[in-house]
Scaffold this active site. Structure first.
Site, PDB file in Angstrom:
ATOM      1  N   TRP A 279      51.112  39.299  41.186  1.00 53.71           N
ATOM      2  CA  TRP A 279      50.629  38.786  39.898  1.00 53.71           C
ATOM      3  C   TRP A 279      51.085  39.630  38.735  1.00 53.71           C
ATOM      4  O   TRP A 279      51.325  39.123  37.638  1.00 53.71           O
ATOM      5  CB  TRP A 279      49.106  38.570  39.918  1.00 53.71           C
ATOM      6  CG  TRP A 279      48.789  37.444  40.847  1.00 53.71           C
ATOM      7  CD1 TRP A 279      48.151  37.517  42.048  1.00 53.71           C
ATOM      8  CD2 TRP A 279      49.178  36.066  40.697  1.00 53.71           C
ATOM      9  NE1 TRP A 279      48.111  36.280  42.647  1.00 53.71           N
ATOM     10  CE2 TRP A 279      48.735  35.374  41.851  1.00 53.71           C
ATOM     11  CE3 TRP A 279      49.864  35.354  39.717  1.00 53.71           C
ATOM     12  CZ2 TRP A 279      48.943  34.009  42.033  1.00 53.71           C
ATOM     13  CZ3 TRP A 279      50.077  33.982  39.904  1.00 53.71           C
ATOM     14  CH2 TRP A 279      49.621  33.339  41.042  1.00 53.71           C
TER      15      TRP A 279
ATOM     16  N   LYS B 228      38.009  31.263  39.979  1.00 55.57           N
ATOM     17  CA  LYS B 228      37.418  32.090  41.044  1.00 55.57           C
ATOM     18  C   LYS B 228      35.950  32.371  40.693  1.00 55.57           C
ATOM     19  O   LYS B 228      35.073  31.684  41.179  1.00 55.57           O
ATOM     20  CB  LYS B 228      38.247  33.345  41.251  1.00 55.57           C
ATOM     21  CG  LYS B 228      39.687  32.974  41.694  1.00 55.57           C
ATOM     22  CD  LYS B 228      40.623  34.114  41.561  1.00 55.57           C
ATOM     23  CE  LYS B 228      42.075  33.739  41.465  1.00 55.57           C
ATOM     24  NZ  LYS B 228      42.657  33.014  42.568  1.00 55.57           N
TER      25      LYS B 228
ATOM     26  N   ASP C  16      44.479  41.811  33.666  1.00 58.76           N
ATOM     27  CA  ASP C  16      44.341  40.507  34.324  1.00 58.76           C
ATOM     28  C   ASP C  16      43.168  40.622  35.304  1.00 58.76           C
ATOM     29  O   ASP C  16      43.273  41.244  36.354  1.00 58.76           O
ATOM     30  CB  ASP C  16      45.654  40.181  35.070  1.00 58.76           C
ATOM     31  CG  ASP C  16      45.574  38.873  35.850  1.00 58.76           C
ATOM     32  OD1 ASP C  16      44.492  38.272  35.914  1.00 58.76           O
ATOM     33  OD2 ASP C  16      46.623  38.466  36.399  1.00 58.76           O
TER      34      ASP C  16
HETATM   35  N1  PMP Z   1      46.441  36.531  38.227  1.00 61.49           N
HETATM   36  C1  PMP Z   1      45.792  36.685  39.383  1.00 61.49           C
HETATM   37  C2  PMP Z   1      45.254  38.041  39.746  1.00 61.49           C
HETATM   38  C3  PMP Z   1      45.594  35.609  40.230  1.00 61.49           C
HETATM   39  O1  PMP Z   1      44.937  35.771  41.389  1.00 61.49           O
HETATM   40  C4  PMP Z   1      46.079  34.338  39.855  1.00 61.49           C
HETATM   41  C5  PMP Z   1      45.874  33.100  40.704  1.00 61.49           C
HETATM   42  N2  PMP Z   1      45.575  33.274  42.001  1.00 61.49           N
HETATM   43  C6  PMP Z   1      46.776  34.223  38.637  1.00 61.49           C
HETATM   44  C7  PMP Z   1      46.931  35.338  37.838  1.00 61.49           C
HETATM   45  C8  PMP Z   1      47.358  32.904  38.192  1.00 61.49           C
HETATM   46  O2  PMP Z   1      46.349  32.035  37.828  1.00 61.49           O
HETATM   47  P1  PMP Z   1      46.638  30.529  37.370  1.00 61.49           P
HETATM   48  O3  PMP Z   1      47.035  29.790  38.583  1.00 61.49           O
HETATM   49  O4  PMP Z   1      45.333  30.101  36.787  1.00 61.49           O
HETATM   50  O5  PMP Z   1      47.710  30.572  36.360  1.00 61.49           O
END
Ligand code: PMP
Length: 354
Positions: free
Chosen positions: A98, A190, A166
């Protein structure tokens, strides 16, 4: 019978939250929140109340801006580098996928520097960052909980450089001084309900984009002055976020929720460490309270346990394809009883092999 859901997100939603949402959107006697203008009082009240709940639960300073935006967490990977101290280098603490996705986007528009990386530990450990010189950086981006690898920051860099975090997979799961961060963002799906929306908490003074050149939808100032209603907002996502925040308050706030999360994670980690058929390679000091990653002692056992657990009505424990093994996600509203059922299933599996 409903399956016991350990998916990483979208993930388990508390039954009472789900029922309350249905009651609020599927009303036979008055117009639903989903079929009225976002300029109408019920919706502006919903946004105001949700903003207030975020500030109250996180004990945020009054001048923090709270935004509810579209595009999930991923849109923030583009918005942040377009807005924050745009003329200098952006720093990243690379703790896995991420963060790397955020690096990839930032690189397209500005200089970046990787301050430290967990790649040498296969991302099973958070790299050391305490003694680094960070003053030359525009900001430091880190991912507080690494959903795929099961690691979590349990302390944060102490620095004057703005911290951008994040928190998609551990927002509101524990007590923190949230005011130490200059920008927090978290996709909703989440701990805050359903996918599509993103909570952003920002100190206005780190925004220095040129509004003549920045695309409007990517400009924080535009969303701040539009009170998150520059365009038609994701009302349903905000409603689910509102109900998730109220759930936290009903439990007794973050202090209580954190203790619940510690107890759930301990129950599962203790079993993984005890059970002869499973192991956890994540460094003990960096283990996540939200995403518990573990492996079977061999591939055959791994396949067998997946079908064994499915027979016990358990779903969502297959690890991410990049990491393999297993991952059980224990977000806020997941009851400890469900974790006990997984632990019992692991114990029965061990017995079946003796
Ligand atoms: N950052 C983290 C730590 C995540 O776990 C996720 C999704 N699992 C995201 C960003 C991306 O999220 P989205 O699909 O809402 O763009």
């Amino acid at each position: 019978m409903k399956k016991i859901n350990f998916f990483a997100g979208p993930s388990y939603i508390d039954v009472a939250i789900m029922n309350k949402a249905i009651e609020l959107i599927a009303n036979d006697t008055k117009l639903s929140l989903l079929e009225i203008s976002h300029r109408s009082e019920p919706i502006t009240n919903l946004f105001e109340e949700t903003r207030h709940l975020v500030k109250e639960i996180m004990q945020l300073k009054q001048d923090k801006e709270v935004l509810f935006l579209h595009g999930g967490a991923s849109l923030q990977f583009a918005m942040i580098p377009s807005n924050v101290n745009v003329n200098s280098t952006a720093g990243f603490l690379d703790t896995g996928v991420w963060t790397q996705k955020a690096i990839k986007e930032a690189k397209k528009i500005r200089k970046i520097e990787i301050i430290a990386s967990g790649d040498k530990y296969e991302y099973n450990k958070i790299p050391k960052f305490q003694k680094l010189s960070l003053d030359h950086l525009a900001y430091i981006h880190l991912t507080s909980n690494n959903t795929i690898y099961g690691t979590q920051f349990h302390s944060f860099p102490k620095t004057k450089t703005p911290l951008v975090v994040d928190m998609s997979s551990d927002i509101l799961s524990r007590q923190l001084d949230f005011n130490q961060f200059d920008l927090i963002f978290a996709g909703f799906q989440k701990n805050l309900g359903t996918a599509g929306g993103c909570l952003v908490i920002i100190n206005k003074d780190i925004i220095d984009c040129d509004s003549k050149k920045t695309l409007s939808m990517l400009d924080y100032n535009i969303h701040i002055s539009g009170k998150s209603m520059f365009n038609t907002p994701p009302v349903f996502s905000v409603l689910m976020c509102n109900l998730s925040l109220k759930w936290i308050k009903e439990q007794g706030g973050l202090e209580v929720v954190e203790q619940m999360n510690i107890a759930k994670a301990k129950l599962l980690y203790d079993e993984i460490d005890r059970n002869s058929l499973f192991e956890c390679f994540v460094a003990k000091e960096d283990r996540s309270l939200m995403n518990i990653c573990f492996e079977a002692t061999n591939e055959l056992i791994e396949k067998e346990f997946l079908s064994f657990s499915e027979q016990s009505n358990i779903v969502g424990i297959k690890g991410h394809k990049l990491k393999g093994g297993f991952r059980a996600s224990l977000y806020n509203t997941m009851p400890i009883e469900n974790v006990s059922l997984l632990v019992q299933c692991m114990q029965s599996f061990e017995k079946s092999k003796q």
